[in-house]
Design a protein around this motif. Structure first.
Motif, PDB file in Angstrom:
ATOM      1  N   PHE A  73     -52.650 -35.350  -2.495  1.00 37.16           N
ATOM      2  CA  PHE A  73     -51.579 -35.122  -3.029  1.00 37.16           C
ATOM      3  C   PHE A  73     -51.194 -34.958  -4.916  1.00 37.16           C
ATOM      4  N   ASN A  74     -50.801 -33.151  -4.774  1.00 37.14           N
ATOM      5  CA  ASN A  74     -50.867 -32.959  -6.354  1.00 37.14           C
ATOM      6  C   ASN A  74     -49.670 -31.996  -6.969  1.00 37.14           C
ATOM      7  N   VAL A  75     -48.890 -32.403  -5.554  1.00 36.81           N
ATOM      8  CA  VAL A  75     -47.783 -30.752  -6.350  1.00 36.81           C
ATOM      9  C   VAL A  75     -46.795 -31.376  -7.254  1.00 36.81           C
ATOM     10  N   ASN A  76     -46.632 -30.426  -7.737  1.00 35.28           N
ATOM     11  CA  ASN A  76     -45.184 -31.050  -9.408  1.00 35.28           C
ATOM     12  C   ASN A  76     -43.493 -31.351  -9.283  1.00 35.28           C
ATOM     13  N   ILE A  77     -43.638 -32.530  -8.843  1.00 40.48           N
ATOM     14  CA  ILE A  77     -42.310 -32.278  -8.178  1.00 40.48           C
ATOM     15  C   ILE A  77     -41.661 -33.729  -8.468  1.00 40.48           C
ATOM     16  N   PRO A  78     -40.857 -34.309  -8.562  1.00 42.32           N
ATOM     17  CA  PRO A  78     -40.435 -35.545  -9.818  1.00 42.32           C
ATOM     18  C   PRO A  78     -40.821 -36.428  -8.083  1.00 42.32           C
ATOM     19  N   TYR A  79     -41.005 -37.557  -9.095  1.00 42.81           N
ATOM     20  CA  TYR A  79     -40.654 -38.534  -8.326  1.00 42.81           C
ATOM     21  C   TYR A  79     -40.387 -39.625  -7.577  1.00 42.81           C
ATOM     22  N   ASN A  80     -39.313 -39.772  -7.175  1.00 40.34           N
ATOM     23  CA  ASN A  80     -38.029 -40.081  -6.740  1.00 40.34           C
ATOM     24  C   ASN A  80     -37.867 -39.953  -5.075  1.00 40.34           C
ATOM     25  N   SER A  81     -37.287 -40.765  -4.593  1.00 41.12           N
ATOM     26  CA  SER A  81     -37.294 -40.921  -2.665  1.00 41.12           C
ATOM     27  C   SER A  81     -36.929 -39.194  -1.964  1.00 41.12           C
ATOM     28  N   ILE A  82     -35.768 -39.085  -3.086  1.00 46.09           N
ATOM     29  CA  ILE A  82     -35.490 -37.731  -2.146  1.00 46.09           C
ATOM     30  C   ILE A  82     -36.229 -36.636  -2.560  1.00 46.09           C
ATOM     31  N   GLU A  83     -36.941 -36.596  -2.978  1.00 51.05           N
ATOM     32  CA  GLU A  83     -37.322 -34.736  -3.631  1.00 51.05           C
ATOM     33  C   GLU A  83     -38.925 -35.232  -3.090  1.00 51.05           C
ATOM     34  N   LEU A  84     -39.151 -36.750  -2.974  1.00 54.16           N
ATOM     35  CA  LEU A  84     -40.627 -36.938  -2.192  1.00 54.16           C
ATOM     36  C   LEU A  84     -40.195 -36.881  -0.126  1.00 54.16           C
ATOM     37  N   LEU A  85     -39.495 -37.408   0.072  1.00 56.20           N
ATOM     38  CA  LEU A  85     -38.717 -37.109   1.612  1.00 56.20           C
ATOM     39  C   LEU A  85     -38.415 -35.285   1.690  1.00 56.20           C
ATOM     40  N   SER A  86     -37.794 -35.144   0.564  1.00 58.99           N
ATOM     41  CA  SER A  86     -37.654 -33.505   1.121  1.00 58.99           C
ATOM     42  C   SER A  86     -38.643 -32.439   1.152  1.00 58.99           C
ATOM     43  N   GLY A  96     -48.427 -33.626   3.399  1.00 58.63           N
ATOM     44  CA  GLY A  96     -48.350 -35.714   3.071  1.00 58.63           C
ATOM     45  C   GLY A  96     -48.803 -36.586   1.804  1.00 58.63           C
ATOM     46  N   ILE A  97     -48.084 -37.457   1.232  1.00 58.19           N
ATOM     47  CA  ILE A  97     -47.964 -37.372  -0.244  1.00 58.19           C
ATOM     48  C   ILE A  97     -48.686 -38.578  -0.691  1.00 58.19           C
ATOM     49  N   ASN A  98     -49.318 -38.577  -1.322  1.00 57.59           N
ATOM     50  CA  ASN A  98     -49.795 -40.392  -2.297  1.00 57.59           C
ATOM     51  C   ASN A  98     -49.858 -41.845  -1.713  1.00 57.59           C
ATOM     52  N   CYS A  99     -50.252 -42.832  -2.127  1.00 58.77           N
ATOM     53  CA  CYS A  99     -49.568 -44.086  -1.872  1.00 58.77           C
ATOM     54  C   CYS A  99     -49.209 -44.759  -3.068  1.00 58.77           C
ATOM     55  N   VAL A 100     -48.730 -44.192  -4.404  1.00 55.17           N
ATOM     56  CA  VAL A 100     -48.203 -44.541  -4.904  1.00 55.17           C
ATOM     57  C   VAL A 100     -46.770 -43.388  -4.214  1.00 55.17           C
ATOM     58  N   ALA A 101     -46.818 -42.298  -4.009  1.00 55.43           N
ATOM     59  CA  ALA A 101     -45.485 -41.780  -3.319  1.00 55.43           C
ATOM     60  C   ALA A 101     -44.850 -42.557  -2.044  1.00 55.43           C
ATOM     61  N   LEU A 102     -45.600 -42.448  -1.257  1.00 55.46           N
ATOM     62  CA  LEU A 102     -44.579 -43.848  -0.463  1.00 55.46           C
ATOM     63  C   LEU A 102     -43.976 -44.698  -1.637  1.00 55.46           C
ATOM     64  N   ALA A 103     -44.856 -45.040  -1.765  1.00 64.32           N
ATOM     65  CA  ALA A 103     -44.696 -46.798  -2.239  1.00 64.32           C
ATOM     66  C   ALA A 103     -43.407 -46.700  -3.066  1.00 64.32           C
ATOM     67  N   THR A 104     -43.376 -44.826  -3.671  1.00 66.59           N
ATOM     68  CA  THR A 104     -42.138 -45.238  -4.051  1.00 66.59           C
ATOM     69  C   THR A 104     -41.123 -45.122  -3.864  1.00 66.59           C
ATOM     70  N   VAL A 105     -41.243 -44.579  -2.679  1.00 68.21           N
ATOM     71  CA  VAL A 105     -40.021 -43.548  -0.912  1.00 68.21           C
ATOM     72  C   VAL A 105     -39.628 -44.818  -0.269  1.00 68.21           C
ATOM     73  N   LEU A 106     -40.604 -46.183  -0.407  1.00 64.85           N
ATOM     74  CA  LEU A 106     -40.467 -47.168   0.455  1.00 64.85           C
ATOM     75  C   LEU A 106     -39.348 -48.185  -0.770  1.00 64.85           C
ATOM     76  N   SER A 107     -39.736 -48.398  -1.959  1.00 66.81           N
ATOM     77  CA  SER A 107     -39.500 -49.329  -2.458  1.00 66.81           C
ATOM     78  C   SER A 107     -37.891 -48.859  -3.602  1.00 66.81           C
ATOM     79  N   GLU A 108     -37.471 -47.300  -3.226  1.00 69.69           N
ATOM     80  CA  GLU A 108     -36.364 -47.043  -3.353  1.00 69.69           C
ATOM     81  C   GLU A 108     -35.504 -46.945  -2.158  1.00 69.69           C
TER      82      GLU A 108
END
Length: 290
Positions: A73-86, A96-108
């Motif tokens: 995953f290498n898409v230029n979007i903000p790394y926050n749960s709202i943008e990533l889930l959108s 799909g999104i990578n492990c950094v993004a998934l962990a970001t969504v879950l922690s937030e």
């Protein structure tokens, strides 16, 4: 053979019990965006009304169920749960999104329901290893301890008694080659979860538990770049004594240049690493009660 090498490194190099700084870990449970994400997704209903642990596991399963893992995953979007889930929520595997993004969504999401949670980078020992893993860690009040949650595998890890383990406990278990198990929720995307899947997953954790990095402030919208370059949110490292993380990272960049040629970002990465300040804390401070 690889499992013995990885666990042997953990045994030979215990984490430092003294740090060069006293971290002030904070967890923002009242960010305005926490209310926004709860208005978009039924996070409170998904978490339920049970214990802290059941709420955390319910959100773990929800994040994993509705978002594919995609390592490149290498898409230029903000790394926050709202943008990533959108971008990813209930989309196909290409979204799909990578492990950094998934962990970001879950922690937030965990922060949004009032739990103390953070994203933690799990790092390998070797400078010739270009891969690492990222998970979430949440403090469970009724257990009086931190617990690791991995949205990539929709799982947490346990001992033989079925007790969920923290990252420090996991490192100790692996260092002493004690049995560790994936929880029954474990899965990877749409693949069937088998004994071979679990074996590969266990070895992957053994490789990536050499040292840890996390943000001092856990809040909505934290990004790695902001953590490191602005110094407004210190990046905290927990590693063995006398292990030079900066030199390891520079050696890793040299290794990637050797493999792939002198790619455009190499010099920028190296310059950033040279200018970074590393903040080392003890393992006591890392998993202290928040």
């Amino acid at each position: 053979m690889s499992y013995d090498i990885y666990t042997g490194l953990l045994k030979a190099f215990p984490l430092r019990n003294k740090g060069d700084m006293q971290p002030d870990f904070t967890f923002d449970n009242n960010n305005p965006y926490s209310e926004k994400i709860k208005n978009i997704y039924p996070i409170l209903d998904i978490a339920g009304n049970g214990t802290d642990f059941s709420k955390a596991v319910n959100l773990l399963k929800w994040v994993s169920k509705h978002n594919y893992h995609k390592g490149d995953f290498n898409v230029n979007i903000p790394y926050n749960s709202i943008e990533l889930l959108s971008y990813s929520y209930d989309k196909d595997a290409e979204h799909g999104i990578n492990c950094v993004a998934l962990a970001t969504v879950l922690s937030e999401c965990l922060l949004s329901i009032g739990l103390k949670a953070r994203r933690v980078f799990l790092m390998p020992c070797s400078p010739y290893d270009g891969d690492n893993h990222v998970v979430a860690q949440v403090f469970i009040n009724e257990l009086k301890k931190w617990v690791m949650l991995d949205p990539t595998y929709s799982a947490y890890l346990t001992n033989e008694q079925g007790e969920p383990l923290s990252l420090l406990e996991l490192r100790d278990y692996f260092a002493n080659q004690k049995a560790v198990f994936f929880s029954k929720e474990a899965k990877y995307n749409d693949d069937e979860w088998t004994e071979d899947s679990a074996k590969l997953g266990i070895e992957y954790f053994a490789k990536n538990l050499f040292y840890f990095q996390t943000s001092e402030k856990s809040a909505f919208g934290n990004t790695d770049a902001a953590d490191i370059t602005t110094n407004t949110n210190r990046f905290i490292t927990i590693c063995p004594e006398n292990y030079d993380v900066k030199q390891i990272r520079l050696s890793n960049i040299e290794y990637q240049v050797k493999l792939y040629g002198n790619f455009r970002q190499a010099k920028e990465w190296a310059d950033n690493v040279k200018n970074e300040k590393y903040n080392y804390c003890s393992y006591y401070d890392f998993e202290s009660v928040p």
